[in-house]
Design a protein around this motif. Structure first.
Motif, mmCIF file in Angstrom:
data_model
loop_
_atom_site.group_PDB
_atom_site.id
_atom_site.type_symbol
_atom_site.label_atom_id
_atom_site.label_comp_id
_atom_site.label_asym_id
_atom_site.label_seq_id
_atom_site.Cartn_x
_atom_site.Cartn_y
_atom_site.Cartn_z
ATOM 1 N N PRO A 24 102.404 85.827 77.059
ATOM 2 C CA PRO A 24 102.430 87.038 76.235
ATOM 3 C C PRO A 24 103.804 87.341 75.659
ATOM 4 O O PRO A 24 103.907 87.825 74.528
ATOM 5 C CB PRO A 24 101.957 88.137 77.191
ATOM 6 C CG PRO A 24 102.121 87.596 78.554
ATOM 7 C CD PRO A 24 101.953 86.124 78.446
ATOM 8 N N LEU A 25 104.876 87.033 76.401
ATOM 9 C CA LEU A 25 106.217 87.295 75.876
ATOM 10 C C LEU A 25 106.543 86.368 74.716
ATOM 11 O O LEU A 25 107.177 86.779 73.737
ATOM 12 C CB LEU A 25 107.266 87.142 76.975
ATOM 13 C CG LEU A 25 107.428 88.332 77.919
ATOM 14 C CD1 LEU A 25 108.482 88.032 78.972
ATOM 15 C CD2 LEU A 25 107.817 89.594 77.150
ATOM 16 N N ALA A 26 106.113 85.103 74.819
ATOM 17 C CA ALA A 26 106.367 84.172 73.722
ATOM 18 C C ALA A 26 105.693 84.661 72.447
ATOM 19 O O ALA A 26 106.269 84.609 71.350
ATOM 20 C CB ALA A 26 105.865 82.771 74.090
ATOM 21 N N ARG A 27 104.477 85.169 72.576
ATOM 22 C CA ARG A 27 103.764 85.667 71.409
ATOM 23 C C ARG A 27 104.367 86.968 70.912
ATOM 24 O O ARG A 27 104.511 87.181 69.701
ATOM 25 C CB ARG A 27 102.290 85.875 71.761
ATOM 26 C CG ARG A 27 101.425 86.166 70.553
ATOM 27 C CD ARG A 27 99.956 86.168 70.898
ATOM 28 N NE ARG A 27 99.142 86.256 69.698
ATOM 29 C CZ ARG A 27 97.826 86.336 69.707
ATOM 30 N NH1 ARG A 27 97.171 86.323 70.848
ATOM 31 N NH2 ARG A 27 97.161 86.411 68.574
ATOM 32 N N LEU A 28 104.740 87.845 71.811
ATOM 33 C CA LEU A 28 105.315 89.133 71.449
ATOM 34 C C LEU A 28 106.659 88.970 70.740
ATOM 35 O O LEU A 28 106.954 89.664 69.764
ATOM 36 C CB LEU A 28 105.473 89.965 72.722
ATOM 37 C CG LEU A 28 106.043 91.374 72.656
ATOM 38 C CD1 LEU A 28 105.543 92.172 73.855
ATOM 39 C CD2 LEU A 28 107.568 91.372 72.689
ATOM 40 N N LEU A 29 107.471 88.028 71.243
ATOM 41 C CA LEU A 29 108.829 87.887 70.722
ATOM 42 C C LEU A 29 108.913 87.082 69.431
ATOM 43 O O LEU A 29 109.923 87.164 68.725
ATOM 44 C CB LEU A 29 109.722 87.237 71.787
ATOM 45 C CG LEU A 29 110.014 88.087 73.019
ATOM 46 C CD1 LEU A 29 110.742 87.267 74.072
ATOM 47 C CD2 LEU A 29 110.838 89.312 72.655
#
Length: 291
Positions: A24-29
């Motif tokens: 989720p962080l990879a997608r969010l960032l």
């Protein structure tokens, strides 16, 4: 909120495995990294900002109740060397203040599109004369209802320069779309970028780390659409969103007038996103439906 006062971690928050955050962080960032590169912010500069924020958040948001937060514990929580923690403590404090001109502009616009005396039967902002006699609505009375520290003429000159208002053939002041959607070099867009993304992510993060989700954070989403349908749904969702925001603003504006005030803050936001295959690289997701 006093940024130097330790705030214990809420007991309702549950431990989270770090590896669960990777995807989720990879997608969010990704869109934020794209924005950084477009704006010329390099990785070392972003890494330094993150280092400061890790220390600041660990220092203030993860203090143990009744105990002084130490460099060693901040180092343990963040993985940053203790000497670096000692150097950085006090740096990278979150910026929560709203610039005075931004706060004033937002408050005046919010009243213009909410108060019955400044709106028509459909709830749209009325064109306003500069001045008016008695209790008749005017731009002067609108500004005076929010602040008496700045002359209405100064506000009008600023807004004309920023193209937030125009003057029609009847010499009335008309609020334009730019007042709702900051553009160009308008400082408001950068303030709202931080504030609105912060609040959306904070709500989602609180929900996934708590035993009982506290905030409403939902979306309707469909994949595999034709560009024509996606465009039609986007246009319709804009209509629904604007109406919801107008209703919320009117009710909040009336309630604020009767409120005794305090330290709490409320933000009601709506987002719409539509992506075509040519707009962004495939991120490996395949979703559809409602959540």
């Amino acid at each position: 909120m006093n940024p130097t006062a330790p705030r214990p971690k809420p007991a309702s928050h549950q431990p989270i495995a770090a590896d669960r955050l990777n995807a989720p962080l990879a997608r969010l960032l990704r869109p934020l990294v794209r924005l950084c590169i477009r704006g010329g912010m390099t990785f070392p500069a972003l890494a330094q900002l993150l280092r400061e924020l890790f220390v600041n958040v660990a220092e203030h948001d993860f203090a143990l109740e009744g105990k002084e937060q130490t460099d060693s514990r901040v180092s343990l929580l963040t993985g940053i060397h203790r000497k670096e923690v000692a150097r950085l403590r006090g740096a990278g404090a979150p910026v929560n203040e709203t610039p005075a001109t931004l706060s004033r502009t937002s408050a005046i616009i919010a009243r213009w599109i909410a108060a019955p005396e400044f709106t028509d039967a459909n709830g749209d902002p009325l064109p306003l004369p500069r001045t008016a006699s008695g209790d008749a609505p005017s731009f002067e009375s609108l500004v005076a209802s929010i602040t008496k520290d700045v002359r209405p003429r100064a506000v009008l000159d600023e807004w004309l320069d920023r193209e937030l208002v125009t003057i029609n053939d009847d010499e009335e002041i008309v609020l334009v779309e730019a007042a709702f959607v900051p553009r160009g070099d308008d400082d408001r867009k950068w303030h709202y970028l931080g504030r609105n993304l912060h609040d959306h992510i904070a709500a989602a993060a609180d929900n996934v780390s708590s035993t009982a989700p506290r905030f409403l954070e939902r979306a309707v989403h469909y994949d595999g659409l034709s560009p024509k349908l996606a465009k039609r749904l986007e246009a319709r969702s804009r209509e629904l969103a604007i109406e919801a925001l107008k209703v919320a603003n009117r009710e909040a504006n009336r309630a604020v007038a009767r409120d005794k005030g305090g330290g709490s803050r409320w933000n009601f936001g709506i987002y719409i996103y539509c992506e075509n295959p040519d707009d962004a690289a495939d991120d490996g997701t395949d979703e559809g439906g409602r959540s």
